[in-house]
Design a protein around this motif. Structure first.
Motif, PDB file in Angstrom:
ATOM      1  N   ILE A 306       0.835  -1.202   0.000  1.00 23.57           N
ATOM      2  CA  ILE A 306       0.000   0.000   0.000  1.00 23.57           C
ATOM      3  C   ILE A 306       0.871   1.253   0.000  1.00 23.57           C
ATOM      4  O   ILE A 306       0.602   2.219  -0.726  1.00 23.57           O
ATOM      5  CB  ILE A 306      -0.955  -0.018   1.207  1.00 23.57           C
ATOM      6  CG1 ILE A 306      -2.002  -1.121   1.033  1.00 23.57           C
ATOM      7  CG2 ILE A 306      -1.634   1.333   1.385  1.00 23.57           C
ATOM      8  CD1 ILE A 306      -2.953  -1.259   2.198  1.00 23.57           C
ATOM      9  N   ALA A 307       1.936   1.241   0.801  1.00 26.17           N
ATOM     10  CA  ALA A 307       2.815   2.410   0.880  1.00 26.17           C
ATOM     11  C   ALA A 307       3.485   2.701  -0.458  1.00 26.17           C
ATOM     12  O   ALA A 307       3.768   3.864  -0.784  1.00 26.17           O
ATOM     13  CB  ALA A 307       3.865   2.194   1.967  1.00 26.17           C
ATOM     14  N   GLU A 308       3.740   1.657  -1.240  1.00 27.14           N
ATOM     15  CA  GLU A 308       4.388   1.837  -2.544  1.00 27.14           C
ATOM     16  C   GLU A 308       3.409   2.210  -3.645  1.00 27.14           C
ATOM     17  O   GLU A 308       3.807   2.353  -4.806  1.00 27.14           O
ATOM     18  CB  GLU A 308       5.126   0.548  -2.921  1.00 27.14           C
ATOM     19  CG  GLU A 308       6.320   0.250  -2.015  1.00 27.14           C
ATOM     20  CD  GLU A 308       6.865  -1.149  -2.223  1.00 27.14           C
ATOM     21  OE1 GLU A 308       6.272  -1.894  -3.061  1.00 27.14           O
ATOM     22  OE2 GLU A 308       7.849  -1.508  -1.560  1.00 27.14           O
ATOM     23  N   GLY A 309       2.129   2.348  -3.296  1.00 28.00           N
ATOM     24  CA  GLY A 309       1.140   2.753  -4.285  1.00 28.00           C
ATOM     25  C   GLY A 309       0.636   1.630  -5.162  1.00 28.00           C
ATOM     26  O   GLY A 309       0.148   1.881  -6.275  1.00 28.00           O
ATOM     27  N   GLY A 310       0.726   0.387  -4.692  1.00 26.50           N
ATOM     28  CA  GLY A 310       0.233  -0.741  -5.471  1.00 26.50           C
ATOM     29  C   GLY A 310      -1.267  -0.666  -5.686  1.00 26.50           C
ATOM     30  O   GLY A 310      -1.995  -0.057  -4.893  1.00 26.50           O
ATOM     31  N   PRO A 311      -1.765  -1.274  -6.762  1.00 35.48           N
ATOM     32  CA  PRO A 311      -3.203  -1.215  -7.053  1.00 35.48           C
ATOM     33  C   PRO A 311      -3.998  -2.092  -6.099  1.00 35.48           C
ATOM     34  O   PRO A 311      -3.439  -2.977  -5.436  1.00 35.48           O
ATOM     35  CB  PRO A 311      -3.283  -1.752  -8.486  1.00 35.48           C
ATOM     36  CG  PRO A 311      -2.127  -2.693  -8.586  1.00 35.48           C
ATOM     37  CD  PRO A 311      -1.034  -2.070  -7.767  1.00 35.48           C
ATOM     38  N   PRO A 312      -5.306  -1.888  -6.015  1.00 38.11           N
ATOM     39  CA  PRO A 312      -6.134  -2.783  -5.196  1.00 38.11           C
ATOM     40  C   PRO A 312      -6.132  -4.193  -5.767  1.00 38.11           C
ATOM     41  O   PRO A 312      -5.808  -4.408  -6.937  1.00 38.11           O
ATOM     42  CB  PRO A 312      -7.523  -2.145  -5.267  1.00 38.11           C
ATOM     43  CG  PRO A 312      -7.510  -1.312  -6.499  1.00 38.11           C
ATOM     44  CD  PRO A 312      -6.102  -0.827  -6.655  1.00 38.11           C
ATOM     45  N   GLN A 313      -6.480  -5.147  -4.940  1.00 33.38           N
ATOM     46  CA  GLN A 313      -6.526  -6.531  -5.385  1.00 33.38           C
ATOM     47  C   GLN A 313      -7.495  -6.661  -6.560  1.00 33.38           C
ATOM     48  O   GLN A 313      -8.569  -6.067  -6.568  1.00 33.38           O
ATOM     49  CB  GLN A 313      -6.975  -7.448  -4.243  1.00 33.38           C
ATOM     50  CG  GLN A 313      -6.081  -7.402  -3.015  1.00 33.38           C
ATOM     51  CD  GLN A 313      -6.565  -6.430  -1.966  1.00 33.38           C
ATOM     52  OE1 GLN A 313      -7.057  -5.343  -2.287  1.00 33.38           O
ATOM     53  NE2 GLN A 313      -6.438  -6.805  -0.700  1.00 33.38           N
ATOM     54  N   ALA A 314      -7.089  -7.452  -7.555  1.00 33.67           N
ATOM     55  CA  ALA A 314      -7.937  -7.657  -8.722  1.00 33.67           C
ATOM     56  C   ALA A 314      -9.186  -8.436  -8.338  1.00 33.67           C
ATOM     57  O   ALA A 314      -9.236  -9.108  -7.308  1.00 33.67           O
ATOM     58  CB  ALA A 314      -7.162  -8.402  -9.808  1.00 33.67           C
ATOM     59  N   ARG A 315     -10.198  -8.336  -9.197  1.00 29.69           N
ATOM     60  CA  ARG A 315     -11.443  -9.052  -8.905  1.00 29.69           C
ATOM     61  C   ARG A 315     -11.231 -10.554  -8.861  1.00 29.69           C
ATOM     62  O   ARG A 315     -11.844 -11.261  -8.081  1.00 29.69           O
ATOM     63  CB  ARG A 315     -12.489  -8.727  -9.973  1.00 29.69           C
ATOM     64  CG  ARG A 315     -12.995  -7.297  -9.948  1.00 29.69           C
ATOM     65  CD  ARG A 315     -14.181  -7.164 -10.884  1.00 29.69           C
ATOM     66  NE  ARG A 315     -14.627  -5.787 -11.004  1.00 29.69           N
ATOM     67  CZ  ARG A 315     -15.681  -5.415 -11.708  1.00 29.69           C
ATOM     68  NH1 ARG A 315     -16.380  -6.318 -12.366  1.00 29.69           N
ATOM     69  NH2 ARG A 315     -16.032  -4.148 -11.771  1.00 29.69           N
TER      70      ARG A 315
END
Length: 489
Positions: A306-315
């Protein structure tokens, strides 16, 4: 149902109280867990109706959605829930430790991790639906939400994913963990009722377990533990309160809905905290700490993502990701079963009944027995164990012992209730065995074909090399406006 579990259930029926089926606790119980009891609107998959949440048994926070079909009110509920959960989660991110690795660079790991306790398995599923319904929301454009809402959704999804990991304690369902430590005189389906289950385990003074479980069937005394509500309550209490809010959305109307929901949530709130107390009173298994360390590592990695700006978990996972997840779950299940057996004689007894393990007394030992000649000469002590267990192990079978970590043996032969074993691991590097490495005559030992040795991951192709039979290489996932259009229902 295993033989010992069936026996424990029969004893529970005879004695009128639940029977312990473990000698230790096989899950971690936090010093400061977050209890979360959600309710949803009947007929809707993930429309929140309200929740009771908090870390203090005496001061719960009640969250209410006076009209669950109103989208704005639902997301306002998510924002209020984020106000409670996110600071709790963030409080574990500040203190870290440096972990040294045998191979590779050292890394940082949080000293502790959050733990959420819900009343039952349906509450776990609802938590996942709530996470899926909020993690894609946008903070701008049409239907904007508070910035905390999508972050809350990502964390709820993470906790739900970890709940499917055997041995993880980040998200616990009270009925599941209680049922893993006690056997009642009722069916597994009836054990899903938290009030009935606690009634069997810890009946009120002067009351038997069956009587307490019978009383738990009265929804007026013990409302359902959620997330579904009692139909009678819906028709007679909740429905009129919601309609009154629709007619006049005043503070008084909101309080009427809140009082109705409080009457349903408070009994479950007390039961869930009682479940935490019952579990905390049990001694912790020796390998629970290792599994909690793995939970802390997983939590730390998600914090970094999250701190590195990763995307939300895929569907949904791609083919390779799904295969890797399944393989990981299978390894975790196998490892968890072995660790429970090594920690707990009652769990190991199940494997002794099936012939996968045996216990007995050492009747003979040759601690300085060698095999081979010259440079290939190796120390291989022999021991003979007399047992009355039904052993179904062939010569050459590799065994481990819960009494000696890192100890390994091999079956040499079986004859007349005596088993000859060759010690092949855990003796030290000298020409004589290390003190205590070889069991001595008269010592009681236990051996099993279950081993918790490290298992390597399955060899899987890179996602870019996914074969056409499995859909070919997946497109790189990127959050889009279409994700935000996902319906709650």
């Amino acid at each position: 149902m295993s033989t010992l579990l069936a026996l424990a259930r029969l004893r529970a029926m005879r004695d009128g109280v639940a029977q312990r089926i473990t000698t230790v606790r096989h899950c971690h119980v936090s010093e400061r867990p977050m209890v979360f009891i959600p309710l949803k609107l009947a007929g809707e998959a993930a429309a929140p109706l309200g929740a009771m949440v908090g870390t203090d048994p005496d001061h719960p926070r009640l969250l209410v959605v006076p009209q669950p079909r109103n989208r704005d009110l639902r997301f306002a509920f998510a924002g209020e829930l984020a106000e409670v959960l996110l600071p709790y989660i963030e409080s574990f991110q500040k203190a870290t430790e440096t972990v040294e690795k045998k191979v590779g660079e050292p890394y940082e790991r949080c000293l502790d991790a959050p733990q959420i306790v819900v009343p039952n398995r349906p509450a776990v599923a609802f938590t996942g639906l709530l996470g899926r319904s909020t993690r894609f929301r946008r903070v701008d454009g049409p239907y904007p939400v508070h910035p905390s809402v999508p972050l809350l959704g990502r964390w709820l999804t993470y906790f739900t994913d970890r709940a499917s990991q055997p041995g993880s304690s980040l998200l616990l369902a009270a009925t599941d963990v209680l049922g893993a430590h006690w056997a009642t005189g009722q069916s597994g389906l009836e054990d899903a009722n938290l009030a009935a289950l606690v009634g069997w385990i810890d009946p009120p003074p002067g009351m038997s377990g069956p009587r307490a479980a019978e009383e738990a069937e009265d929804p007026l005394l013990w409302p359902p533990a959620g997330p579904a509500t009692d139909p009678g309550f819906d028709n007679e209490v909740l429905g009129p309160a919601i309609r009154a809010y629709e007619d006049a959305p005043t503070a008084r109307a909101v309080e009427r809905v809140a009082q109705a929901l409080r009457s349903q949530l408070e009994p479950t709130w007390r039961l869930t905290w009682r479940a935490v107390e019952l579990l905390r009173a049990l001694p912790e298994g020796s390998r629970v700490r290792d599994r909690w360390d793995a939970d802390r590592g997983s939590f730390t990695r998600f914090v970094e993502r999250i701190a590195e700006g990763g995307p939300p978990q895929a569907r949904r996972d791609g083919a390779v990701g799904a295969a890797a997840r399944l393989a990981g779950l299978e390894r975790a299940r196998a490892g968890y079963d072995v660790q429970r057996a090594y920690d707990d004689p009652l769990v190991m007894a199940e494997y002794r009944l099936t012939g996968e393990a045996f216990a007995g007394v050492v009747t003979g030992a040759e601690p300085e027995h060698f095999e081979g000649e010259g440079r290939s000469r190796k120390l291989r002590p022999l021991i003979t164990v007399r047992t009355q267990d039904p052993v179904r192990l062939a010569p050459g079978a590799v065994l481990g012992s819960p009494d000696r970590r890192g100890h390994g043996a091999e079956v040499v032969g079986l004859a007349g209730g005596e088993i000859t074993l060759k010690i092949v691991k855990g003796m030290g590097r000298g020409k004589t065995p290390a003190p205590g490495a070889v069991p001595q005559p008269g010592e009681r030992v236990c051996y099993t074909s279950l081993t918790d040795d490290f298992q390597t991951s399955a060899a899987l192709p890179d996602p870019e090399q996914t074969p056409w039979t499995h859909g070919g290489p997946p497109e790189e996932y990127a959050p889009s406006d279409d994700d935000a259009q996902e319906e709650w229902e």
